[in-house]
Scaffold this active site. Structure first.
Site, short mmCIF file in Angstrom:
data_model
loop_
_atom_site.label_atom_id
_atom_site.label_comp_id
_atom_site.label_asym_id
_atom_site.label_seq_id
_atom_site.Cartn_x
_atom_site.Cartn_y
_atom_site.Cartn_z
N SER A 203 0.88 -1.12 0.03
CA SER A 203 -0.01 -0.11 -0.03
C SER A 203 0.98 1.17 0.02
CB SER A 203 -0.91 0.02 1.33
OG SER A 203 -1.69 1.19 1.47
N CYS A 335 -5.30 0.42 12.37
CA CYS A 335 -6.32 -0.19 11.53
C CYS A 335 -7.58 -1.08 12.23
CB CYS A 335 -5.92 -1.18 10.62
SG CYS A 335 -4.29 -0.43 9.69
#
Ligand SMILES: Cc1ncc(COP(=O)(O)O)c(C=O)c1O
Length: 389
Positions: A203, A335
């Protein structure tokens, strides 16, 4: 604000932003509308960017799929392998300390009748704390194992997994190997020309690129084993029918530019962040009695150099964070910090719930300075002193 949460995200490098901007304004063409020059120009920019990305991680350019980020990449890799109509095998092996975007896919597969093994990792205090128990792994893999999914580096305790050994064990039974390399790509050497990983997720916002863009490499490992995945997103058939939707040239260009900068400057960044991380630890340990490190020793080559995860003797991490509002750090994985559960990574290491709640994570990045670390130490030690009994 002193930002010490670079595992959650990193600021976008100015040089990356500069390369992205023209693809949002001047050159706004749809890269899939190649009947005119506007579209062809955007398509060419994407092709060049894909070649850069592929070269940086040692895979052929046609094995790179662009996604919205590692969450999508992990979903596509794991669900994609198991839900492909020609998949006969029904066993997934992963670890107990993966990111939720792996573990939740595993749980959903399990509910749908697939078999899932979640490997334990070596506990706190062990020389390889946080690494997969390779003996248990070798005993678990069998002829029904379709996929092994083990992250390259952990987002909370920074432990780096022994990927070459994991690849050898996975492939010994004909299983494919997926690695969530979100915390590794752009930080440490991830070269699939040397390590045989069949699917790899990453990412851009973890390596000073834009948010909302990531990648999945498919059949990129040294052996280039055949990998069949069922797409998650269908529609216009873009990206070889594996991930439909108009690609965003600015994001793809930004992802490539960020990876190129990160790879070129990797050695320098590593030395800087390791020095700052050690300085932070020395300062905190000097001011707070009984502070304990979670995960591998800081000097270990098996730990990301910018990572510090430590446990307070009293006081919960959340309270410490509230007492130090000018320092950005985290009491678990960003997260998963929307829920109040203790970190599954720390409990996976054998820490109790109370120990996990007394733990915090710092992620040092390349834009941090020595002055910031010194200010952070002062505020953190002062904040702790105010709270401690
Ligand atoms: C190891 C790991 N995997 C996956 C993700 C999800 O990445 P993204 O934000 O790109 O969806 C993260 C984000 O923190 C991560 O650290």
């Amino acid at each position: 604000m002193i930002y010490l949460d670079n595992h959650a995200t990193t600021p976008c490098d100015r040089r990356v932003v500069d390369q992205m901007l023209p693809w949002m304004t001047e050159f706004f063409g749809n890269p899939h509308s190649t009947s005119h020059e506007c579209g062809r120009r955007a398509a060419a920019a994407i092709e060049t960017a894909l070649a850069v990305i592929a070269q940086s991680i040692g895979v052929p350019a046609d094995s790179v799929l662009i996604t919205s980020g590692a969450t999508e990449s992990n979903n596509l890799a794991i669900d994609g392998v198991f839900r492909h109509p020609r998949q006969k095998r029904r066993h997934l092996i992963t670890t107990a300390i993966e990111h939720p975007s792996v573990l939740d896919v595993a749980s959903r597969l399990e509910k749908d009748g697939f078999r899932v093994t979640r490997l334990a990792v070596h506990p706190a205090g062990h020389a390889q704390a946080g690494q997969v128990d390779l003996d248990a792994f070798a005993a678990a893999v069998d002829d029904d194992t379709a996929l092994v999914s083990v992250h390259w580096a952990n987002n909370e305790i920074g432990v780096i997994q022994p990927m070459p050994q994991i690849a050898a064990i996975a492939h010994s039974c004909g299983a494919l190997l997926h690695s969530d390399a979100t915390q590794a790509v752009g930080r440490i050497d991830v070269n699939l020309g040397q390590v045989d990983v069949d699917l790899l997720s990453a990412s851009a916002h973890k390596f000073y690129g834009p948010k909302g863009v990531g990648m999945l490499t498919v059949a990129g490992g040294t052996t280039r084993r055949r990998v069949r995945i069922k797409p998650l997103i269908v529609g216009g058939g873009q990206q070889r029918n594996l991930r439909s939707g108009t690609m965003a040239p600015a994001n793809v260009v930004g992802c490539a530019a960020a990876l190129q900068v990160a790879t070129t400057e990797a050695a320098e960044t590593e030395t800087t962040v390791a020095g700052l991380r050690d300085r932070l630890w020395t300062g905190l340990a000097g001011g707070i009695d009984g502070l304990v490190i979670n995960g591998p020793p800081l000097a270990s080559a098996e730990r990301l150099s910018g990572n510090l995860n430590c446990m307070l003797p009293a006081i919960e991490g959340e309270a410490w964070m509230a007492a130090c509002p000018d320092v950005a750090f985290s009491s678990g994985s960003a997260c998963s910090s929307v829920d109040a559960l203790p970190s599954h990574v720390l409990t996976g290491l054998g820490r109790s719930e109370s120990e996990a709640r007394r733990s915090v994570r710092f992620g040092i990045g390349k834009f941090n300075s020595q002055a910031e670390i010194d200010q952070a130490i002062e505020q953190l030690v002062r904040g702790y002193a105010k709270l401690s009994p």
